[in-house]
Design an enzyme around this catalytic site. Sequence first.
Site, PDB file in Angstrom:
ATOM      1  CB  CYS A   1      81.680   6.060  32.630  1.00 58.62           C
ATOM      2  SG  CYS A   1      82.200   4.473  31.950  1.00 58.62           S
TER       3      CYS A   1
ATOM      4  CB  CYS B   1      79.873   4.443  29.958  1.00 57.55           C
ATOM      5  SG  CYS B   1      80.470   3.447  31.315  1.00 57.55           S
ATOM      6  CG  ASP B   2      78.278   8.025  28.906  1.00 61.67           C
ATOM      7  OD1 ASP B   2      77.518   7.084  28.603  1.00 61.67           O
ATOM      8  OD2 ASP B   2      78.327   8.530  30.043  1.00 61.67           O
TER       9      ASP B   2
END
Length: 328
Positions: free
Chosen positions: A150, A153-154
């Site tokens: 993701c 997300c990261d």
Amino acid sequence: MEEKNYIPKSESAKAAAGSAADVAVIGAGPAGLTAALYAARAGLSCMLFERMVAGGQLGQTEHVENYPGFPEGVNGFELAFAMKQQAERFGARFVGEEVVSVDFSKPAKVLSTAFGSYQARTVIVATGARARKLDVPLEDALAGRGVSYCATCDGNFFRGKTVAVVGGGNTAVADAIYLSRICEKVLLVHRRDTLRATKVYHERLQELPNVEFYWNSQVKGLVAEDGKLAGLRIEQTSEDGAPRMLTVSAAGLFVAVGTQPNSEFLRDALELNEKGYVVAGETGATSVPGVFAAGDVRAKSLRQVVTAAGDGAVCAEQVSAYLAASEA
């Protein structure tokens, strides 16, 4: 295990199935949220199961540009949260538990979680899909230590560093574009010589000076240093067809090579195709009467937020018709 009953709103539903809810929706992505909204607005008692934050993959998407009604695009998490609020406004009940097994053999379907079991007269399966892995050595060991599925997300953990994205579809290219804004360099690794992504993404990539392409290439291994990702071992096929191995440095690897359905708990309950997707037509009807499938978990040609929402609406309408026919 304790069995939990959810009392339906209508007297007719009580008479037909005791204390079973009219409909249970499994999964709170765009398909499940839309199904819950339509079911609740139709006056049906509705339980919506989701073990984590509502939204599914939509909730992890930074910017959605192809959902109708948002000329400048919309943040995925914000869109999912708005969908959840809308469903709750009309009476959908959220249950923060993961359904781990089902029994569809009786008129009142049974859904079991780690905390108990629930009954519903009908079920809409909207569990979506998850990121597919590369299945290369060290991948699991380095998950969360440089390997991610993701980018939104990261990605911020790798600000100013060199990262790689594997894949050639819309998700992979969108990830590369997003990462190019915060990372020093993005290596886009694809097993073919052209991308599968839509044309608009091709044009944007060509404008980015810090995106480097690795065509006809596959990641065959990972390099670790001090327990973190340090590089990739790439097998690249040259123009004469001969493979060669490359080792490139990268602090982060973002895998975007497709998805696999979250359907393992349904294997003995519904008909699945060879890839594990629920076999269901445009109406969402599955191999079991009263059980419907919506969104990315269903065998279909296009998996997008808008098609998932459409599936959810269709399934909720089918549930209403099914319940009406059973009470006639």
